[in-house]
Motif scaffolding. Structure first.
Motif, PDB file in Angstrom:
ATOM      1  N   ALA A 124     -17.616   3.406   1.544  1.00  0.00           N
ATOM      2  CA  ALA A 124     -16.233   3.066   1.213  1.00  0.00           C
ATOM      3  C   ALA A 124     -15.360   4.315   1.170  1.00  0.00           C
ATOM      4  O   ALA A 124     -15.786   5.382   0.732  1.00  0.00           O
ATOM      5  N   ASP A 125     -14.127   4.150   1.630  1.00  0.00           N
ATOM      6  CA  ASP A 125     -13.140   5.220   1.590  1.00  0.00           C
ATOM      7  C   ASP A 125     -11.999   4.773   0.676  1.00  0.00           C
ATOM      8  O   ASP A 125     -11.249   3.848   1.021  1.00  0.00           O
ATOM      9  N   PRO A 126     -11.847   5.392  -0.504  1.00  0.00           N
ATOM     10  CA  PRO A 126     -10.840   4.941  -1.477  1.00  0.00           C
ATOM     11  C   PRO A 126      -9.424   4.924  -0.917  1.00  0.00           C
ATOM     12  O   PRO A 126      -8.641   4.011  -1.225  1.00  0.00           O
ATOM     13  N   ASP A 127      -9.086   5.896  -0.093  1.00  0.00           N
ATOM     14  CA  ASP A 127      -7.729   5.951   0.452  1.00  0.00           C
ATOM     15  C   ASP A 127      -7.463   4.795   1.413  1.00  0.00           C
ATOM     16  O   ASP A 127      -6.392   4.173   1.375  1.00  0.00           O
ATOM     17  N   SER A 131      -4.841   1.647   0.872  1.00  0.00           N
ATOM     18  CA  SER A 131      -3.831   1.301   1.872  1.00  0.00           C
ATOM     19  C   SER A 131      -3.899  -0.180   2.236  1.00  0.00           C
ATOM     20  O   SER A 131      -2.875  -0.862   2.352  1.00  0.00           O
ATOM     21  N   ILE A 132      -5.126  -0.685   2.393  1.00  0.00           N
ATOM     22  CA  ILE A 132      -5.309  -2.105   2.730  1.00  0.00           C
ATOM     23  C   ILE A 132      -4.834  -2.985   1.577  1.00  0.00           C
ATOM     24  O   ILE A 132      -4.159  -4.000   1.778  1.00  0.00           O
ATOM     25  N   GLU A 133      -5.155  -2.596   0.357  1.00  0.00           N
ATOM     26  CA  GLU A 133      -4.736  -3.374  -0.811  1.00  0.00           C
ATOM     27  C   GLU A 133      -3.218  -3.386  -0.959  1.00  0.00           C
ATOM     28  O   GLU A 133      -2.628  -4.396  -1.361  1.00  0.00           O
ATOM     29  N   ALA A 134      -2.581  -2.254  -0.641  1.00  0.00           N
ATOM     30  CA  ALA A 134      -1.121  -2.196  -0.710  1.00  0.00           C
ATOM     31  C   ALA A 134      -0.497  -3.162   0.294  1.00  0.00           C
ATOM     32  O   ALA A 134       0.494  -3.854  -0.003  1.00  0.00           O
ATOM     33  N   GLU A 135      -1.065  -3.198   1.492  1.00  0.00           N
ATOM     34  CA  GLU A 135      -0.567  -4.119   2.507  1.00  0.00           C
ATOM     35  C   GLU A 135      -0.820  -5.570   2.092  1.00  0.00           C
ATOM     36  O   GLU A 135       0.014  -6.447   2.313  1.00  0.00           O
ATOM     37  N   ILE A 173     -13.819  -1.009   7.681  1.00  0.00           N
ATOM     38  CA  ILE A 173     -14.771  -0.584   8.708  1.00  0.00           C
ATOM     39  C   ILE A 173     -14.072  -0.390  10.050  1.00  0.00           C
ATOM     40  O   ILE A 173     -14.333   0.576  10.770  1.00  0.00           O
ATOM     41  N   ILE A 174     -13.162  -1.299  10.381  1.00  0.00           N
ATOM     42  CA  ILE A 174     -12.408  -1.155  11.636  1.00  0.00           C
ATOM     43  C   ILE A 174     -11.573   0.124  11.596  1.00  0.00           C
ATOM     44  O   ILE A 174     -11.510   0.874  12.577  1.00  0.00           O
ATOM     45  N   GLU A 175     -10.940   0.377  10.448  1.00  0.00           N
ATOM     46  CA  GLU A 175     -10.110   1.575  10.311  1.00  0.00           C
ATOM     47  C   GLU A 175     -10.934   2.847  10.440  1.00  0.00           C
ATOM     48  O   GLU A 175     -10.509   3.832  11.068  1.00  0.00           O
TER      49      GLU A 175
END
Length: 319
Positions: A124-127, A131-135, A173-175
């Motif tokens: 997992a990458d926290p950043d 970003s995904i959660e913000a979207e 994962i795609i990111e």
């Protein structure tokens, strides 16, 4: 019990969508053979969640040894990796006792993790997650689910539109890799299991009949009044004070809808309707998973002799 083809212990899986009669089939087999049942259900692991999970009754639990039921609190997590480790250990122990391990349930991700092994995906990458959660906060998780469908339709097909945790992971994962999770998982080498697994899938010949079963069972879970059935169970869980609607346990089908009802966000009619719809959607995803398992032996779950059919196929194996 071993198979004719190898000296490995034999284990039998009984898979299927919700309301397909998996528990009844397993208990029918238990009346004919010495078995121990390993639950393959991500909801049955939780203590205190009995009605909405269709947990086996005390009499049913007493009819054969059961494993991986009531093992954690609703605040805790239970991963695919934990399930795989526990199941490999349990199959060995049950086989050593001279009994047949029956793996029974509808959490297809557990079955996949057991047979295909654990993934080697990026951590997992926290950043990226933030970003995904913000979207998601902007367009909602169903919107993110549609975005995932455009990028990785195979994974999106298996996930509910509100499954925030898994949608987030798939997009992450795609990111991170530039490739869909379904493609990465398809590349991995399957590990060799230390036992032979024969998988039976209880699937409906008529989807409408299964839908009728689902509606009837959800209505039975609700009961006639709020002080009984699923609503009362969720109310008792909420009284503990430390549960939140975002926990994986409270996102289980039925529990999420009952939580919304107790919050006053939906009425009882909507609770019934949305609960049945969500359960049908779960069954659809389970059947999608099953279709990706080519080695399964399909049994029509609508036939009353489905357990006898499984037993007849097992007769060709050594005990």
């Amino acid at each position: 019990m071993t198979t004719q083809a190898s000296n490995k212990p034999l284990a039998v899986a009984i898979m299927g969508p919700t309301a397909s009669g998996k528990t009844a089939a397993a208990l029918a087999i238990a009346r004919e053979r010495p078995v121990e049942i390993i639950s393959v259900d991500s909801a049955l692991v939780y203590r205190g969640m009995d009605i909405g999970t269709a947990k086996p009754t005390l009499d049913e639990l007493a009819s054969a040894p059961h494993h991986l039921i009531d093992i954690i609190e609703p605040t805790e997590a239970y991963s695919v990796a934990q399930f795989r480790d526990d199941t490999l250990r349990l199959v060995a122990e049950i086989s050593a006792r001279g009994k047949l391990p029956l793996l029974v349930g509808g959490t297809m991700m557990y079955f996949k993790g057991l047979t295909d092994g654990l993934d080697d995906l990026p951590t997992a990458d926290p950043d990226v997650r933030a970003s995904i959660e913000a979207e998601a906060a902007r367009i909602g998780w169903p919107g993110m689910h549609e975005r995932l469908r455009a990028l990785d339709p195979a994974t999106a097909e298996r996930l509910a539109p509100n499954d925030a945790q898994r949608i987030n992971r798939a997009l992450e994962i795609i990111e991170l890799t530039g490739k869909p999770m379904s493609e990465l998982l398809a590349r991995r080498d399957k590990p060799e299991l230390p036992f032979e697994l024969i998988s039976f899938a209880l699937e409906p010949s008529d989807r409408a009949v299964l839908h009728g079963r689902i509606a009837l069972r959800f209505e039975q879970m609700l009961g006639e009044r709020d002080d009984q059935g699923l609503v009362a169970e969720v109310a008792r869980l909420r009284e503990r004070g430390y549960l939140t609607p975002n926990l994986p346990s409270m996102r289980c089908v039925g529990y999420r809808q009952a939580w919304e009802y107790l919050d006053g966000r939906i009425d009882r009619a909507a609770l019934r309707e949305t609960g049945i719809i969500a359960t049908r959607q779960l069954a659809k995803r389970q059947l999608t998973w099953l279709r990706s398992m080519p080695d399964r032996i399909v049994i029509d779950c609508l036939r009353p002799d489905a357990p006898a059919e499984i037993l007849a196929q097992l007769k060709g194996m050594h005990t």
